[in-house]
Structures are given as C-alpha cells and as structure tokens.
Design an enzyme around this catalytic site. Sequence first.
Site, mmCIF file in Angstrom:
data_model
loop_
_atom_site.group_PDB
_atom_site.id
_atom_site.type_symbol
_atom_site.label_atom_id
_atom_site.label_comp_id
_atom_site.label_asym_id
_atom_site.label_seq_id
_atom_site.Cartn_x
_atom_site.Cartn_y
_atom_site.Cartn_z
ATOM 1 N N LYS A 7 8.553 -13.406 -7.002
ATOM 2 C CA LYS A 7 9.456 -14.417 -6.371
ATOM 3 C C LYS A 7 8.308 -15.114 -5.157
ATOM 4 O O LYS A 7 8.313 -16.288 -5.034
ATOM 5 C CB LYS A 7 10.494 -14.044 -5.498
ATOM 6 C CG LYS A 7 11.404 -13.440 -6.580
ATOM 7 C CD LYS A 7 12.572 -12.456 -5.750
ATOM 8 C CE LYS A 7 12.344 -11.560 -4.906
ATOM 9 N NZ LYS A 7 11.599 -10.330 -5.416
ATOM 10 N N ARG A 84 20.588 -11.911 -2.081
ATOM 11 C CA ARG A 84 20.600 -10.902 -3.057
ATOM 12 C C ARG A 84 21.818 -10.238 -3.542
ATOM 13 O O ARG A 84 22.154 -9.524 -4.277
ATOM 14 C CB ARG A 84 19.459 -9.843 -2.720
ATOM 15 C CG ARG A 84 19.678 -8.979 -1.824
ATOM 16 C CD ARG A 84 18.771 -7.859 -1.610
ATOM 17 N NE ARG A 84 18.766 -7.491 -0.341
ATOM 18 C CZ ARG A 84 19.816 -6.634 0.203
ATOM 19 N NH1 ARG A 84 20.988 -6.572 -0.447
ATOM 20 N NH2 ARG A 84 19.803 -6.129 1.422
ATOM 21 N N ARG A 123 -1.067 -3.677 -5.986
ATOM 22 C CA ARG A 123 -1.157 -4.449 -4.659
ATOM 23 C C ARG A 123 -1.761 -3.793 -3.706
ATOM 24 O O ARG A 123 -1.635 -2.748 -3.298
ATOM 25 C CB ARG A 123 0.295 -5.226 -4.620
ATOM 26 C CG ARG A 123 0.229 -6.177 -3.527
ATOM 27 C CD ARG A 123 1.533 -6.858 -3.943
ATOM 28 N NE ARG A 123 2.608 -6.302 -3.355
ATOM 29 C CZ ARG A 123 4.022 -6.688 -3.519
ATOM 30 N NH1 ARG A 123 4.236 -8.074 -3.962
ATOM 31 N NH2 ARG A 123 4.994 -5.875 -3.229
ATOM 32 N N ARG A 156 0.885 -0.445 0.521
ATOM 33 C CA ARG A 156 2.032 -0.329 1.538
ATOM 34 C C ARG A 156 2.997 0.822 0.771
ATOM 35 O O ARG A 156 3.046 1.005 -0.450
ATOM 36 C CB ARG A 156 2.849 -1.456 1.303
ATOM 37 C CG ARG A 156 2.192 -2.765 1.999
ATOM 38 C CD ARG A 156 3.073 -3.943 2.341
ATOM 39 N NE ARG A 156 3.911 -4.203 1.386
ATOM 40 C CZ ARG A 156 4.256 -5.221 0.901
ATOM 41 N NH1 ARG A 156 3.606 -6.646 1.440
ATOM 42 N NH2 ARG A 156 5.083 -5.819 0.174
ATOM 43 N N ARG A 167 13.320 1.405 -5.847
ATOM 44 C CA ARG A 167 13.689 0.126 -5.379
ATOM 45 C C ARG A 167 14.398 -0.764 -6.666
ATOM 46 O O ARG A 167 15.285 -1.398 -6.567
ATOM 47 C CB ARG A 167 12.634 -0.647 -4.846
ATOM 48 C CG ARG A 167 12.113 -0.270 -3.465
ATOM 49 C CD ARG A 167 11.104 -0.852 -3.243
ATOM 50 N NE ARG A 167 11.250 -2.479 -2.713
ATOM 51 C CZ ARG A 167 10.301 -3.370 -2.377
ATOM 52 N NH1 ARG A 167 9.115 -3.035 -2.716
ATOM 53 N NH2 ARG A 167 10.500 -4.642 -2.185
#
Length: 171
Positions: A7, A84, A123, A156, A167
């Site tokens: 996104k 959301r 990432r 992270r 998640r």
Amino acid sequence: GPPGSGKGTQAMKLKEKYNLAHISTGDIFRAVIATPSDLGNELRSYMDQGQLVPDELTFRVLASYIDGHDLLKSGGIIFDGFPRTIPQAEALDAALKAIGESVDYAINVEVPDENIINRMSGRRACIGCGATYHIKYNPTKAEGICDTCGEALVLRDDDKPETVKNRLSVY
C-alpha cells in the site's frame, strides 16, 4: 489491503503522479511511538503484538495528525492503511462531510500471505532517517547500513515473521 501488501509503495506513486498529500497510519503510529508518551506506549502495546490498533485510538491519532498539518492545499489526500474497518470509514466520512469533502476512490490491494511474509521479513528500516530497504529487492550498498544517512538498519518488531503471521490472521 493487508499489512505488507505494498500500500505504501503504491500510495507514494499515486502521491507523485496526482500531487496528493500522503497519510500513512503506520508511519504516523511509528512517529508517535518514537516520542516517549502515554499515547506512544498505548500504540506500542498493540503494534508490538501484531494486533490492530482499536478504531477509537486510530481515529484519535489520525485526527490529531490532520489537525496539525494543512493537507488540503495539495490536490487531495491519499490515505494509506486507513480506513480498515466500517467504523473507521464512517468516522472518516463524517469528518470529511463536516468540512465539505468526501472520498472519491477506494483501492483494495490483494497479495497472497506467503508473498507478504517474505516481503516483510526481508524489509529493513533505518534507525536514523526511517528509510526502508529490502535485503533482496532493494538492498543497501553496504549490508546493514543506510544509503541515505549511514545509520544501522533493523528488522522492525512488526516485520518479524511470527508477528507478520499474527497481523495477517488478525487482518
């Protein structure tokens, strides 16, 4: 779209093409968490566990951010990761209606969970300037060092595979 679906990447492209202000709830949440506060601690308690931030808290943080920035000078606003839920969409509609604005488009990004887990676990984020990289698709020149500011890169907590899986199941 789900966490890690791209996104933010697509939002940045749309921002540039159409001269839009970009509001990323994830970026705003991370900025609030980076500044020691009760609000940051409250956000961290949800995000570190891979849970979705409750609607009321999300809207409170977002409304505070919007109030502090003059975002309507651009060609419009692109929201990244918001709304959301139905209550968030209703709250956004009401807030926009109150200022004579409305939502023009909504885009849903669909990506298989396996792809998201691979993307997010690769990432890396800079602890200095917040730039993001990927160990396979967008590596830095020197491993583990930000090309922009020279600070260390980290995985992270919300990008760790076990957190990503949680998640996605919550999403």
